[in-house]
Scaffold this motif. Sequence first.
Motif, PDB file in Angstrom:
ATOM      1  N   ARG A 119      44.873  42.609  32.928  1.00  0.00           N
ATOM      2  CA  ARG A 119      46.187  43.217  32.705  1.00  0.00           C
ATOM      3  C   ARG A 119      47.208  42.417  33.500  1.00  0.00           C
ATOM      4  N   ILE A 120      48.273  42.003  32.835  1.00  0.00           N
ATOM      5  CA  ILE A 120      49.335  41.245  33.496  1.00  0.00           C
ATOM      6  C   ILE A 120      50.653  41.980  33.262  1.00  0.00           C
ATOM      7  N   SER A 122      38.624  36.734  24.423  1.00  0.00           N
ATOM      8  CA  SER A 122      39.522  37.755  24.953  1.00  0.00           C
ATOM      9  C   SER A 122      40.847  37.150  25.414  1.00  0.00           C
ATOM     10  N   VAL A 123      41.864  37.994  25.491  1.00  0.00           N
ATOM     11  CA  VAL A 123      43.161  37.630  26.073  1.00  0.00           C
ATOM     12  C   VAL A 123      43.618  38.792  26.942  1.00  0.00           C
ATOM     13  N   PRO A 124      44.482  38.539  27.931  1.00  0.00           N
ATOM     14  CA  PRO A 124      44.955  39.625  28.772  1.00  0.00           C
ATOM     15  C   PRO A 124      45.880  40.577  28.013  1.00  0.00           C
ATOM     16  N   GLU A 125      45.995  41.782  28.537  1.00  0.00           N
ATOM     17  CA  GLU A 125      47.019  42.716  28.080  1.00  0.00           C
ATOM     18  C   GLU A 125      48.303  42.379  28.831  1.00  0.00           C
ATOM     19  N   LEU A 126      49.374  42.090  28.109  1.00  0.00           N
ATOM     20  CA  LEU A 126      50.655  41.745  28.733  1.00  0.00           C
ATOM     21  C   LEU A 126      51.604  42.933  28.636  1.00  0.00           C
ATOM     22  N   ILE A 127      52.061  43.402  29.776  1.00  0.00           N
ATOM     23  CA  ILE A 127      52.999  44.520  29.850  1.00  0.00           C
ATOM     24  C   ILE A 127      54.313  43.998  30.418  1.00  0.00           C
TER      25      ILE A 127
END
Length: 241
Positions: free
Chosen positions: A48-49, A76-81
């Motif tokens: 998570r970023i 996979s890729v990060p969750e970007l918030i």
Amino acid sequence: MNFAIIAAGEGSRLAQEGVELPKPLVEIAGRPMIGRLLEIFSQAGGRRIVVCINEFMKEVKDYLDSFRFEPRSDGSVPELIVKVKTTPSSMHTMAEIASEMRGHGRWIATTVDTIFRPEDFNRYVRAWSDAPDEVDVMMAVTDFVDDEKPLWISTAPDSRKITAFLDKMPENPQYISGGIYGLSDPAADVLDRCLKENVSRMRNYQRALIDAGLDVEAFPMGKIIDVDHAADIAVANDFLA
């Protein structure tokens, strides 16, 4: 590991010195600073970023909206918030980020203008991830001093436990704070108390972590550069080259 970028500042010094781009989009080593950090965090295994920018950064918001991570080896890729919030200080920005991190384990936050080698950062990520549960905070520190008002570090003898954050250089100077924070839920609790008590400045928050009795450790991460002035851009590019 989760990661965060503090990018809600105005970058007024760069603008006054003729840099037209918003600070997060200034290129270092051929990449916008914010994009470079996102890629480093993804390669470090970020789940998570969280990025916090202010409401006037339309160009930065557009960049983040169009940003796409390269899939990792497992696909996979990060969750970007992305949080858009104009805050009165970097401490308030950190609190916005902490609200997204609480309950998700340990995390690392840095300002958008912090430049370092990915391999040095990866060593730090591993150290923070592997640190014993009783360690509440792990600060990246550096012996490279190029800051107008550095925050000096004092540690216990034969230890990396931080005992004080100092405005003035100690008798036996070794490290300064690198502006990279390895934090946890107990550290977020201290941040909440600081804001309620109208504590200002990030360095005072760091002091509050010690005053609260948290175990705050130092991790020497090698050279870290802050891009505060136009001249720092060339310094950062030379460093990474």
